[in-house]
Motif scaffolding. Structure first.
Motif, PDB file in Angstrom:
ATOM      1  N   LYS A   1       0.836  -1.203   0.000  1.00  0.00           N
ATOM      2  CA  LYS A   1       0.000   0.000   0.000  1.00  0.00           C
ATOM      3  C   LYS A   1       0.867   1.249   0.000  1.00  0.00           C
ATOM      4  CE  LYS A   1      -3.606   2.418   2.587  1.00  0.00           C
ATOM      5  NZ  LYS A   1      -4.448   2.433   3.819  1.00  0.00           N
ATOM      6  N   ARG A   2       1.923   1.258   0.816  1.00  0.00           N
ATOM      7  CA  ARG A   2       2.827   2.413   0.832  1.00  0.00           C
ATOM      8  C   ARG A   2       3.515   2.591  -0.518  1.00  0.00           C
ATOM      9  NH1 ARG A   2       4.747   4.648   5.356  1.00  0.00           N
ATOM     10  NH2 ARG A   2       5.300   6.265   3.847  1.00  0.00           N
ATOM     11  N   CYS A   3       3.884   1.483  -1.147  1.00  0.00           N
ATOM     12  CA  CYS A   3       4.494   1.556  -2.477  1.00  0.00           C
ATOM     13  C   CYS A   3       3.539   2.192  -3.479  1.00  0.00           C
ATOM     14  CB  CYS A   3       4.896   0.161  -2.954  1.00  0.00           C
ATOM     15  SG  CYS A   3       6.303  -0.557  -2.080  1.00  0.00           S
ATOM     16  N   SER A   4       2.280   1.808  -3.399  1.00  0.00           N
ATOM     17  CA  SER A   4       1.268   2.365  -4.301  1.00  0.00           C
ATOM     18  C   SER A   4       1.115   3.861  -4.074  1.00  0.00           C
ATOM     19  CB  SER A   4      -0.065   1.652  -4.093  1.00  0.00           C
ATOM     20  OG  SER A   4      -1.073   2.205  -4.908  1.00  0.00           O
ATOM     21  N   GLU A   5       1.128   4.274  -2.812  1.00  0.00           N
ATOM     22  CA  GLU A   5       0.992   5.697  -2.489  1.00  0.00           C
ATOM     23  C   GLU A   5       2.156   6.510  -3.052  1.00  0.00           C
ATOM     24  OE1 GLU A   5      -1.347   4.956   1.768  1.00  0.00           O
ATOM     25  OE2 GLU A   5       0.779   5.496   1.731  1.00  0.00           O
ATOM     26  N   LEU A   6       3.324   5.880  -3.157  1.00  0.00           N
ATOM     27  CA  LEU A   6       4.505   6.567  -3.677  1.00  0.00           C
ATOM     28  C   LEU A   6       4.698   6.341  -5.176  1.00  0.00           C
ATOM     29  CD1 LEU A   6       7.033   5.843  -0.773  1.00  0.00           C
ATOM     30  CD2 LEU A   6       5.784   7.955  -1.223  1.00  0.00           C
ATOM     31  N   ASN A   7       3.754   5.632  -5.801  1.00  0.00           N
ATOM     32  CA  ASN A   7       3.789   5.372  -7.252  1.00  0.00           C
ATOM     33  C   ASN A   7       5.067   4.650  -7.677  1.00  0.00           C
ATOM     34  OD1 ASN A   7       1.257   6.683  -7.871  1.00  0.00           O
ATOM     35  ND2 ASN A   7       2.304   8.647  -7.580  1.00  0.00           N
ATOM     36  N   LEU A   8       5.508   3.692  -6.856  1.00  0.00           N
ATOM     37  CA  LEU A   8       6.695   2.925  -7.208  1.00  0.00           C
ATOM     38  C   LEU A   8       6.347   1.886  -8.268  1.00  0.00           C
ATOM     39  CD1 LEU A   8       8.229   2.312  -3.668  1.00  0.00           C
ATOM     40  CD2 LEU A   8       8.797   4.106  -5.309  1.00  0.00           C
ATOM     41  N   ASN A   9       7.308   1.609  -9.159  1.00  0.00           N
ATOM     42  CA  ASN A   9       7.059   0.610 -10.189  1.00  0.00           C
ATOM     43  C   ASN A   9       7.327  -0.795  -9.662  1.00  0.00           C
ATOM     44  OD1 ASN A   9       9.899   0.031 -10.466  1.00  0.00           O
ATOM     45  ND2 ASN A   9      10.108   1.818 -11.818  1.00  0.00           N
ATOM     46  N   ALA A  10       6.976  -1.798 -10.447  1.00  0.00           N
ATOM     47  CA  ALA A  10       7.066  -3.189 -10.002  1.00  0.00           C
ATOM     48  C   ALA A  10       8.499  -3.589  -9.665  1.00  0.00           C
ATOM     49  CB  ALA A  10       6.486  -4.111 -11.078  1.00  0.00           C
ATOM     50  N   GLU A  11       9.457  -3.082 -10.447  1.00  0.00           N
ATOM     51  CA  GLU A  11      10.854  -3.428 -10.189  1.00  0.00           C
ATOM     52  C   GLU A  11      11.321  -2.862  -8.851  1.00  0.00           C
ATOM     53  OE1 GLU A  11      15.316  -2.875 -12.195  1.00  0.00           O
ATOM     54  OE2 GLU A  11      13.524  -2.141 -13.236  1.00  0.00           O
ATOM     55  N   ASP A  12      10.980  -1.616  -8.566  1.00  0.00           N
ATOM     56  CA  ASP A  12      11.361  -1.010  -7.291  1.00  0.00           C
ATOM     57  C   ASP A  12      10.726  -1.755  -6.119  1.00  0.00           C
ATOM     58  OD1 ASP A  12      12.948   0.937  -8.428  1.00  0.00           O
ATOM     59  OD2 ASP A  12      11.369   2.447  -8.476  1.00  0.00           O
ATOM     60  N   ILE A  13       9.472  -2.131  -6.267  1.00  0.00           N
ATOM     61  CA  ILE A  13       8.776  -2.852  -5.202  1.00  0.00           C
ATOM     62  C   ILE A  13       9.472  -4.173  -4.926  1.00  0.00           C
ATOM     63  CG2 ILE A  13       6.620  -4.002  -4.573  1.00  0.00           C
ATOM     64  CD1 ILE A  13       5.172  -1.832  -6.234  1.00  0.00           C
ATOM     65  N   GLN A  14       9.853  -4.879  -5.986  1.00  0.00           N
ATOM     66  CA  GLN A  14      10.532  -6.165  -5.810  1.00  0.00           C
ATOM     67  C   GLN A  14      11.881  -5.994  -5.125  1.00  0.00           C
ATOM     68  OE1 GLN A  14       9.243  -8.965  -6.129  1.00  0.00           O
ATOM     69  NE2 GLN A  14      10.945 -10.424  -6.104  1.00  0.00           N
ATOM     70  N   VAL A  15      12.611  -4.931  -5.483  1.00  0.00           N
ATOM     71  CA  VAL A  15      13.910  -4.669  -4.861  1.00  0.00           C
ATOM     72  C   VAL A  15      13.748  -4.394  -3.367  1.00  0.00           C
ATOM     73  CG1 VAL A  15      15.759  -2.945  -4.688  1.00  0.00           C
ATOM     74  CG2 VAL A  15      15.141  -3.905  -6.904  1.00  0.00           C
ATOM     75  N   LEU A  16      12.778  -3.561  -2.999  1.00  0.00           N
ATOM     76  CA  LEU A  16      12.565  -3.240  -1.589  1.00  0.00           C
ATOM     77  C   LEU A  16      12.144  -4.476  -0.811  1.00  0.00           C
ATOM     78  CD1 LEU A  16      10.725   0.189  -1.913  1.00  0.00           C
ATOM     79  CD2 LEU A  16      13.105  -0.209  -1.248  1.00  0.00           C
ATOM     80  N   ARG A  17      11.309  -5.306  -1.430  1.00  0.00           N
ATOM     81  CA  ARG A  17      10.880  -6.531  -0.744  1.00  0.00           C
ATOM     82  C   ARG A  17      12.059  -7.478  -0.532  1.00  0.00           C
ATOM     83  NH1 ARG A  17       5.490 -10.245  -1.815  1.00  0.00           N
ATOM     84  NH2 ARG A  17       5.939 -11.769  -0.176  1.00  0.00           N
ATOM     85  N   GLN A  18      12.846  -7.682  -1.560  1.00  0.00           N
ATOM     86  CA  GLN A  18      13.972  -8.605  -1.425  1.00  0.00           C
ATOM     87  C   GLN A  18      15.003  -8.087  -0.424  1.00  0.00           C
ATOM     88  OE1 GLN A  18      15.421  -9.239  -5.422  1.00  0.00           O
ATOM     89  NE2 GLN A  18      13.788 -10.693  -5.906  1.00  0.00           N
ATOM     90  N   LEU A  19      15.257  -6.777  -0.450  1.00  0.00           N
ATOM     91  CA  LEU A  19      16.218  -6.223   0.499  1.00  0.00           C
ATOM     92  C   LEU A  19      15.723  -6.401   1.926  1.00  0.00           C
ATOM     93  CD1 LEU A  19      18.819  -4.645   1.060  1.00  0.00           C
ATOM     94  CD2 LEU A  19      17.476  -2.543   0.872  1.00  0.00           C
ATOM     95  N   GLY A  20      14.464  -6.074   2.191  1.00  0.00           N
ATOM     96  CA  GLY A  20      13.924  -6.241   3.532  1.00  0.00           C
ATOM     97  C   GLY A  20      13.986  -7.674   4.003  1.00  0.00           C
ATOM     98  N   GLU A  21      13.671  -8.602   3.117  1.00  0.00           N
ATOM     99  CA  GLU A  21      13.693 -10.013   3.496  1.00  0.00           C
ATOM    100  C   GLU A  21      15.117 -10.501   3.737  1.00  0.00           C
ATOM    101  OE1 GLU A  21      11.494 -11.946   0.416  1.00  0.00           O
ATOM    102  OE2 GLU A  21       9.539 -11.415   1.293  1.00  0.00           O
ATOM    103  N   LEU A  22      16.078  -9.996   2.974  1.00  0.00           N
ATOM    104  CA  LEU A  22      17.470 -10.400   3.171  1.00  0.00           C
ATOM    105  C   LEU A  22      18.032  -9.866   4.486  1.00  0.00           C
ATOM    106  CD1 LEU A  22      18.908  -9.953  -0.434  1.00  0.00           C
ATOM    107  CD2 LEU A  22      18.472 -12.108   0.765  1.00  0.00           C
ATOM    108  N   ILE A  23      17.746  -8.610   4.798  1.00  0.00           N
ATOM    109  CA  ILE A  23      18.212  -8.065   6.078  1.00  0.00           C
ATOM    110  C   ILE A  23      17.579  -8.832   7.231  1.00  0.00           C
ATOM    111  CG2 ILE A  23      18.315  -6.015   7.551  1.00  0.00           C
ATOM    112  CD1 ILE A  23      18.206  -4.309   5.001  1.00  0.00           C
ATOM    113  N   ASN A  24      16.298  -9.157   7.091  1.00  0.00           N
ATOM    114  CA  ASN A  24      15.619  -9.910   8.140  1.00  0.00           C
ATOM    115  C   ASN A  24      16.202 -11.311   8.283  1.00  0.00           C
ATOM    116  OD1 ASN A  24      13.471  -9.164   9.970  1.00  0.00           O
ATOM    117  ND2 ASN A  24      12.392 -10.973   9.209  1.00  0.00           N
ATOM    118  N   TYR A  25      16.467 -11.945   7.161  1.00  0.00           N
ATOM    119  CA  TYR A  25      17.081 -13.282   7.139  1.00  0.00           C
ATOM    120  C   TYR A  25      18.382 -13.298   7.918  1.00  0.00           C
ATOM    121  CZ  TYR A  25      20.366 -16.522   4.751  1.00  0.00           C
ATOM    122  OH  TYR A  25      21.346 -17.429   4.440  1.00  0.00           O
TER     123      TYR A  25
END
Length: 326
Positions: free
Chosen positions: A137-161
């Motif tokens: 939802k926050r990504c949508s509010e900031l008009n991020l594209n699909a590639e940016d969303i995927q990068v942010l998701r993968q980065l967050g999951e890697l740091i959490n891992y």
């Protein structure tokens, strides 16, 4: 002379929250952190009047005595968290921003506090903390594209891992070292593209997930499942990501993940159903060293002899129609 302390959970939420704060206010602070389950961190702090302490993403309830000790000593404490807190002390030196809602995390609280100065780091943290719909939802509010969303998701999951493990030796990087490697990036997308630490995490994650994805449950129904992991470093590193992935794949199912901690006992991870994200913290607080938040919680150092009753308790609590857990 004023001393500064930054105390933070070693997962994505704690690290990304501190990155946001230090991008706005750089400080030469003593860093106190550890593996994700190492949350009684205030006991490591000795402070005096006027010292400044920032606490991120660790339960106030589990640190209550040491928080009171530090406040009594005259230290100033800025506290952000979303785990069970219990009664929050009232003190002139304490500024506490605590929200136990299952739809927020510490980095989102910091993002609000900073008036959305570095929201992309908060979004990465939300993805890492399994708040996928909130992050999207926050990504949508900031008009991020699909590639940016995927990068942010993968980065967050890697740091959490990287935060999961029974001891620091299980991790690819000490969380303090990972913070130092990432904190100078204004934009987390740049960190994802250019940080060698992130590349190492991506490689380790891929190798570890090959092991975990083939693991069958020891119990599974439409609304509750239990998994037992082996006694191995790769299992301890993946337990949180595995639990989060299961909750995304089976949103109507609660999940209990058991993993030997390498020290003769078990680490327990619990995820309430995504469709009813409540009760995880209350359930885990029934047990010594248990705690967490409404949607996700855990238990440290559970004796092996307690496993049978734990599973039975889990089935009684989460294996029937959703209800409020006291």
């Amino acid at each position: 002379m004023t001393k500064y302390f930054d105390i933070f959970n070693g997962d994505a939420d704690g690290i990304c929250a501190l990155i946001q704060l230090r991008l706005v206010e750089p400080l030469d602070a003593e860093l106190i952190t550890g593996v994700k389950r190492d949350i009684t961190l205030l006991q490591q702090v000795t402070a005096a009047a006027g010292d400044r302490i920032t606490v991120l993403d660790i339960s106030l309830d589990r640190n209550r005595e040491d928080l009171q000790r530090l406040l009594t000593a005259g230290a100033n404490v800025l506290y952000f968290d979303h785990h069970f807190a219990g009664k929050i002390p009232v003190h002139d030196n304490l500024q506490a921003m605590i929200d136990e809602s299952p739809s927020t995390c510490t980095s989102l609280l910091v993002d609000r506090y900073l008036k959305e100065r570095y929201s992309l780091w908060a979004i990465a943290a939300a993805f890492g903390d399994n708040l996928v719909s909130v992050a999207q939802k926050r990504c949508s509010e900031l008009n991020l594209n699909a590639e940016d969303i995927q990068v942010l998701r993968q980065l967050g999951e890697l740091i959490n891992y990287n935060g999961y493990g029974s001891h620091i030796e299980d991790l690819h990087f000490h969380p303090a070292s990972l913070f130092r490697a990432l904190h100078h990036f204004d934009d987390p997308r740049e960190a994802y593209d250019s940080s060698p630490e992130v590349a190492i995490l991506a490689s380790g994650y891929a190798a570890d997930m090959e092991h975990i994805n083939a693991l069958p449950p020891i119990l599974a129904t439409d609304i509750a499942a239990v998994y037992q992991l082996p006694d191995a470093s790769w299992a301890r590193r993946t337990v949180g990501i595995f639990a989060n992935n299961l909750s995304q794949t089976y949103p109507e199912r609660a999940h209990l993940i058991l993993c030997p901690d390498g020290q003769g006992s078990l680490t327990v991870s619990l995820r309430a159903a995504k469709t009813h994200p409540h009760g995880a913290s209350a359930f885990c607080r029934r047990y010594p060293e248990g705690g967490g938040r409404e949607a996700a919680a855990g238990i440290n150092r559970l004796p092996e002899v307690a496993v049978t009753e734990l599973i039975a308790d889990f089935e009684r609590t989460f294996g029937s129609s959703p209800r409020k857990i006291e």
